[in-house]
Design a protein around this motif. Structure first.
Motif, PDB file in Angstrom:
ATOM      1  N   GLU A   1       0.891  -1.254   0.174  1.00 50.61           N
ATOM      2  CA  GLU A   1      -0.049  -0.089  -0.075  1.00 50.61           C
ATOM      3  C   GLU A   1       0.718   1.289   0.089  1.00 50.61           C
ATOM      4  OE1 GLU A   1      -3.683   0.956   0.154  1.00 50.61           O
ATOM      5  OE2 GLU A   1      -3.303  -0.920  -1.171  1.00 50.61           O
ATOM      6  N   ILE A   2       1.956   1.199   0.722  1.00 53.49           N
ATOM      7  CA  ILE A   2       2.863   2.267   0.666  1.00 53.49           C
ATOM      8  C   ILE A   2       3.257   2.514  -0.881  1.00 53.49           C
ATOM      9  CG2 ILE A   2       5.275   3.240   1.391  1.00 53.49           C
ATOM     10  CD1 ILE A   2       4.489   1.543   4.115  1.00 53.49           C
ATOM     11  N   GLU A   3       3.806   1.480  -1.387  1.00 53.39           N
ATOM     12  CA  GLU A   3       4.110   1.665  -2.774  1.00 53.39           C
ATOM     13  C   GLU A   3       3.109   2.236  -3.662  1.00 53.39           C
ATOM     14  OE1 GLU A   3       5.541  -2.268  -3.858  1.00 53.39           O
ATOM     15  OE2 GLU A   3       7.501  -2.170  -2.840  1.00 53.39           O
ATOM     16  N   ARG A   4       2.018   1.846  -3.492  1.00 55.66           N
ATOM     17  CA  ARG A   4       0.687   2.312  -4.297  1.00 55.66           C
ATOM     18  C   ARG A   4       0.614   3.926  -4.133  1.00 55.66           C
ATOM     19  NH1 ARG A   4      -4.077   4.089  -3.922  1.00 55.66           N
ATOM     20  NH2 ARG A   4      -4.192   3.537  -1.336  1.00 55.66           N
ATOM     21  N   VAL A   5       0.607   4.021  -3.073  1.00 48.89           N
ATOM     22  CA  VAL A   5       0.335   5.541  -2.507  1.00 48.89           C
ATOM     23  C   VAL A   5       1.637   6.589  -3.110  1.00 48.89           C
ATOM     24  CG1 VAL A   5       0.322   7.365  -0.734  1.00 48.89           C
ATOM     25  CG2 VAL A   5      -1.088   5.281  -0.423  1.00 48.89           C
ATOM     26  N   LEU A   6       2.888   6.111  -2.989  1.00 47.20           N
ATOM     27  CA  LEU A   6       4.139   6.762  -3.482  1.00 47.20           C
ATOM     28  C   LEU A   6       3.904   6.955  -5.012  1.00 47.20           C
ATOM     29  CD1 LEU A   6       6.821   5.787  -0.764  1.00 47.20           C
ATOM     30  CD2 LEU A   6       5.703   8.039  -1.100  1.00 47.20           C
ATOM     31  N   LYS A   7       3.497   5.575  -5.684  1.00 49.15           N
ATOM     32  CA  LYS A   7       3.675   5.676  -7.163  1.00 49.15           C
ATOM     33  C   LYS A   7       2.548   6.673  -7.532  1.00 49.15           C
ATOM     34  CE  LYS A   7       2.820   2.691 -10.991  1.00 49.15           C
ATOM     35  NZ  LYS A   7       2.403   1.166 -11.608  1.00 49.15           N
ATOM     36  N   GLN A   8       1.583   6.786  -6.698  1.00 47.66           N
ATOM     37  CA  GLN A   8       0.456   7.872  -7.196  1.00 47.66           C
ATOM     38  C   GLN A   8       0.952   9.224  -7.308  1.00 47.66           C
ATOM     39  OE1 GLN A   8      -3.477   6.986  -5.486  1.00 47.66           O
ATOM     40  NE2 GLN A   8      -4.342   9.096  -5.849  1.00 47.66           N
ATOM     41  N   MET A   9       1.905   9.519  -6.309  1.00 46.81           N
ATOM     42  CA  MET A   9       2.528  10.818  -6.404  1.00 46.81           C
ATOM     43  C   MET A   9       3.847  10.787  -7.171  1.00 46.81           C
ATOM     44  SD  MET A   9       2.180  11.752  -2.501  1.00 46.81           S
ATOM     45  CE  MET A   9       2.626  10.166  -1.498  1.00 46.81           C
ATOM     46  N   GLY A  10       4.173   9.649  -8.037  1.00 45.27           N
ATOM     47  CA  GLY A  10       5.353   9.715  -8.987  1.00 45.27           C
ATOM     48  C   GLY A  10       6.658   9.516  -7.946  1.00 45.27           C
ATOM     49  N   LEU A  11       6.494   8.877  -6.797  1.00 46.00           N
ATOM     50  CA  LEU A  11       7.743   8.824  -6.025  1.00 46.00           C
ATOM     51  C   LEU A  11       7.922   7.277  -5.903  1.00 46.00           C
ATOM     52  CD1 LEU A  11       7.106  11.391  -3.123  1.00 46.00           C
ATOM     53  CD2 LEU A  11       8.740  11.651  -5.334  1.00 46.00           C
TER      54      LEU A  11
END
Length: 294
Positions: free
Chosen positions: A166-176
């Motif tokens: 979930e951390i990866e999903r959220v950061l990917k949404q921010m381009g990080l």
């Protein structure tokens, strides 16, 4: 002093436990009144309290937010309402629950709920000198991104690995990208460079968080964001640090590591009891018992 050249700080306080305002007010008294703007979110309307807050600090904005995402949803709502370019730093504090006897082990130290809150608040606002020290640290180190209590900043895999997808999903949404080691301030109170939060502001709103359910203890989007805040700082090339020091906590960690070598009795995240003696497993029991046919 160099920090006087900085823009005002935006202080976001989520006052869920409204009876704790007198306690929080004493901490806020350590800030110079001219150097911060106070933003307070309430989960319930309380006009007398709002008036008391504005009387304490005229540059205050108070509003009611939906009870979503514990203290994190209201903080994201705050980000949506302010112009981050007006501020160099954002201070995030809230009325974390101090009641109960529950203890948590973090970084080899046993921390009660009350001590957890005290560590966070004292590291950020324990005195006027501590507040100035924190401001000076940002002014002196351009790569410093976030300050919290050093005792509650953790990289322990068991604190974050179960939430990594979930951390990866959220950061990917921010381009990080997720750093190799997830560093975060347990308890979600910190002082951070305002511009580092722009990606969160651009990507999420309070409506993304489900309504807070008192029966839920862990694993919600708010708990994911507890880790994400530190990741956002480090993914943009900045550091997460703590400068407070407690002699007892230093000694406690050393004693804990020694005792853990000889004997440990833990409940794992998969709800198994695991006992080790001299690091050798001697007992393992599945605690997930269900009657047949259930």
């Amino acid at each position: 002093m160099v920090f006087t050249e900085m823009k005002p700080t935006a202080v976001h306080l989520h006052l869920y436990y409204m009876q704790r305002w007198p306690e929080i007010r004493k901490y806020l008294e350590h800030l110079d009144a001219g150097e911060y703007h106070l933003y307070v979110t309430l989960s319930q309307e309380n006009a007398p309290l709002a008036q008391a807050i504005k009387a304490f600090h005229p540059q205050s904005t108070v509003w009611q937010t939906p009870n979503r995402g514990y203290d994190v949803g209201p903080f994201v709502d705050f980000l949506q309402k302010v112009d981050l370019s007006r501020y160099d730093l954002i201070l995030k504090i809230h009325t974390k629950n101090k009641s109960g006897l529950q203890k948590t082990w973090i970084n080899g130290r046993c921390i009660t709920k009350k001590r957890w809150v005290d560590l966070l608040m004292n590291a950020l606002l324990g005195s006027a000198d501590i507040w100035r020290r924190n401001l000076e640290a940002f002014a002196a180190d351009p790569r410093l991104g976030m300050i919290s209590s050093r005792y509650l900043i953790t990289q322990e895999p068991e604190c974050s690995d179960y939430l990594r997808p979930e951390i990866e999903r959220v950061l990917k949404q921010m381009g990080l990208c997720v750093p190799d080691k997830i560093t975060f301030a347990a308890g979600t109170m910190f002082l951070v460079r305002a511009r580092l939060l722009e990606k969160i502001k651009q990507s999420f709103t309070a409506a993304d968080f489900p309504p807070t359910d008192a029966s839920v203890q862990d694993g919600t989007l708010a708990h994911v964001f507890e880790r994400v805040f530190g990741c956002v700082v480090e993914a943009q090339g900045y550091a997460v640090k703590g400068f407070d020091k407690r002699r007892w906590f230093e000694m406690q960690a050393k004693l804990y590591r020694v005792s853990r070598f000889f004997y440990s009795n833990d409940i794992t995240r998969s709800n198994h009891q695991l006992i080790k003696i001299c690091k050798i497993p001697v007992y393992y029991k599945n605690l997930n018992h269900h009657p047949r046919g259930s």
